[in-house]
Design a protein around this motif. Sequence first.
Motif, PDB file in Angstrom:
ATOM      1  N   ARG A 179       0.868  -1.182   0.000  1.00 16.06           N
ATOM      2  CA  ARG A 179       0.000   0.000   0.000  1.00 16.06           C
ATOM      3  C   ARG A 179       0.900   1.227   0.000  1.00 16.06           C
ATOM      4  N   THR A 188       1.730   5.381  -2.275  1.00 15.11           N
ATOM      5  CA  THR A 188       1.273   6.447  -3.170  1.00 15.11           C
ATOM      6  C   THR A 188       2.274   6.599  -4.309  1.00 15.11           C
ATOM      7  N   LEU A 204      -1.707   9.452  -6.706  1.00 12.79           N
ATOM      8  CA  LEU A 204      -2.572   8.281  -6.604  1.00 12.79           C
ATOM      9  C   LEU A 204      -2.224   7.488  -5.355  1.00 12.79           C
ATOM     10  N   GLU A 205      -3.241   7.035  -4.646  1.00 13.82           N
ATOM     11  CA  GLU A 205      -3.050   5.991  -3.644  1.00 13.82           C
ATOM     12  C   GLU A 205      -3.350   4.655  -4.312  1.00 13.82           C
ATOM     13  N   TYR A 206      -2.602   3.612  -3.932  1.00 20.33           N
ATOM     14  CA  TYR A 206      -2.865   2.322  -4.553  1.00 20.33           C
ATOM     15  C   TYR A 206      -2.645   1.190  -3.556  1.00 20.33           C
ATOM     16  N   VAL A 212      -4.401  -4.611  -8.732  1.00 20.35           N
ATOM     17  CA  VAL A 212      -4.188  -3.279  -8.188  1.00 20.35           C
ATOM     18  C   VAL A 212      -5.529  -2.545  -8.123  1.00 20.35           C
ATOM     19  N   TYR A 229      -6.876   1.578  -7.072  1.00 18.21           N
ATOM     20  CA  TYR A 229      -6.257   2.909  -6.966  1.00 18.21           C
ATOM     21  C   TYR A 229      -7.318   3.969  -6.674  1.00 18.21           C
ATOM     22  N   MET A 243      -6.698   4.826 -14.403  1.00 16.41           N
ATOM     23  CA  MET A 243      -5.425   4.127 -14.515  1.00 16.41           C
ATOM     24  C   MET A 243      -5.525   3.120 -15.658  1.00 16.41           C
ATOM     25  N   PHE A 245      -0.293  -0.604 -14.867  1.00 16.18           N
ATOM     26  CA  PHE A 245       0.417  -0.597 -13.595  1.00 16.18           C
ATOM     27  C   PHE A 245       1.353  -1.811 -13.554  1.00 16.18           C
ATOM     28  N   SER A 258     -11.832   3.791 -10.000  1.00 18.65           N
ATOM     29  CA  SER A 258     -11.131   4.052  -8.747  1.00 18.65           C
ATOM     30  C   SER A 258     -12.075   3.857  -7.563  1.00 18.65           C
ATOM     31  N   THR A 318      -8.730   3.780   2.185  1.00 13.73           N
ATOM     32  CA  THR A 318      -7.877   2.673   1.761  1.00 13.73           C
ATOM     33  C   THR A 318      -7.939   1.508   2.741  1.00 13.73           C
ATOM     34  N   VAL A 335       3.465   3.412 -14.511  1.00 17.67           N
ATOM     35  CA  VAL A 335       2.065   3.750 -14.264  1.00 17.67           C
ATOM     36  C   VAL A 335       1.602   4.686 -15.381  1.00 17.67           C
TER      37      VAL A 335
END
Length: 507
Positions: free
Chosen positions: A34, A36, A73-75, A94, A96, A123, A126, A158, A164, A230
């Motif tokens: 986890r 960014t 982006l958080e993923y 993934v 995001y 996205m 990735f 997303s 998250t 990405v």
Amino acid sequence: MMHYRHSIFGLFLLFILLSSASASESPQVTGYNRDTVTVDKTFSYRTSLLDENLNPASSPGSKVLKFSYSVDLEYIFKWKLSILMGEPVVIGWVAYKPTHIKTWTPELQLGLNNTGRLSKVRMTEFKMKVRMYLHPPGERALDRGATVQIDAGSPGKSYMGHPTKELLKARELFSKFASFNSPGSPDWDKLFTNISDKQQARKYFLDLDAAAKQRDRYYAAYYDHDVVKVNIDTSIIDNYIRDYLKELEEKVRKQQKQKETKAQQQADELDAALAETEFGASGTDDLFSDEISTGEKSFEDLLEDTEEITLIIDEVPRTTSSNVISISGRVENVSSIDSSEIVFNVNGLEQPVYLANDGSFRNKVVLFNGENQIDINYTSAAKNEKKTIHVTSNTPPVKARFTLTWDSGNSDMDLHAYGPNGDHCSFGSKSTKNMQLDVDNTSGYGPENISVRLNQHPGTYKVYINHYGGHSGNVTLYIYLDNRLIATEKRNLSGRRKWHAYTLEIE
């Protein structure tokens, strides 16, 4: 043996893999990460009406403006390695969430970061590298390790509206937003990017699997992750920028038309005044008579009016509880002369300010604790004028200050200060134990300012200036100690270079 590589057999392979996942005899190594990631993008726009600062262009001709922006982006990345029918199987997923859009053009920043626009960023690709190690408990980690590159594909949408941590706890929720991928089955000797021997690769995988199963008793496997690639679809952002620029162009067209109409009216008035004097309407033979029988201004007065220049400063509070204030104003009739400029002088510190084509200006200034004198200086080929204001700041005193200005627009110069015990103050960490970034300027000219707190100051402070992006420029760093200017450093910066500008020892 035939291998399945993202083909129609992938679905069949996935079904078998999921069906056998619960079998304890089937070796597998799983993990997740986890984090960014920031993706940089560029949008180009051709125009003949705007300049690089999004002001009306001063010279004709078509040009291409380039706008840089970035998307945070958080993923959540999950992956699995396993054995099926004696061969390795690799699969990754993934999910995001876009969190922030940043552009180096402040005028475009407003309106970019609403939830509706962020949710439409997609996205499209990735890829992640996972490096796996064996770590015997109570001992140092083994130097040997193996790296595998995993393509997690592209999620459908997303997970906007969900924290998250919710996706980490709920498998079904993660599956709702995660990418769907068919498993890949490489050769054993191609599974790990840094192990070419087939038997060695298979043995290492089995060792990892054993470590994962016996984590509490004998071994613990741990992993390093590195984002390889990405890609995102940001057409929604490009469309917003394009619409914004079209609106600006339309305003410029209207302003040009108004100026043309006004200029024609003035020309007609001058012609009428000249005609009256030629035919004796004023009762005198003097072509430039100051007295016209109709009581209207003479031809000479009308000419003087077109060159009248006035510096106007908007109201500024005389007392403030802040150490940063904004000063704005305008220069009337500035478009009628050339080589005009505005410079603020703040307690002896010279600060260039952008002067728009319409004569308007606005910029922030940094104040000392107590009384401050600010001179607003206007200079041109035709006239010099100065306005002086005094502002008292009730903010607490500071031990030291580092103030940065530069002479170029559409550029981002960043001020960094490194203090005792690893203390680092900059745009990424504006408030630290010893220091405070009072103002961060990303559009040009400055200022940027870092203050050293009064009661937490002893030690060495190193000041750096970084050309983060945009146009190059001549930068000036002012160093103050106990409200006293002790040094001034100057240099030209470009090409994302970082300059160690000054070292200050505070006892």
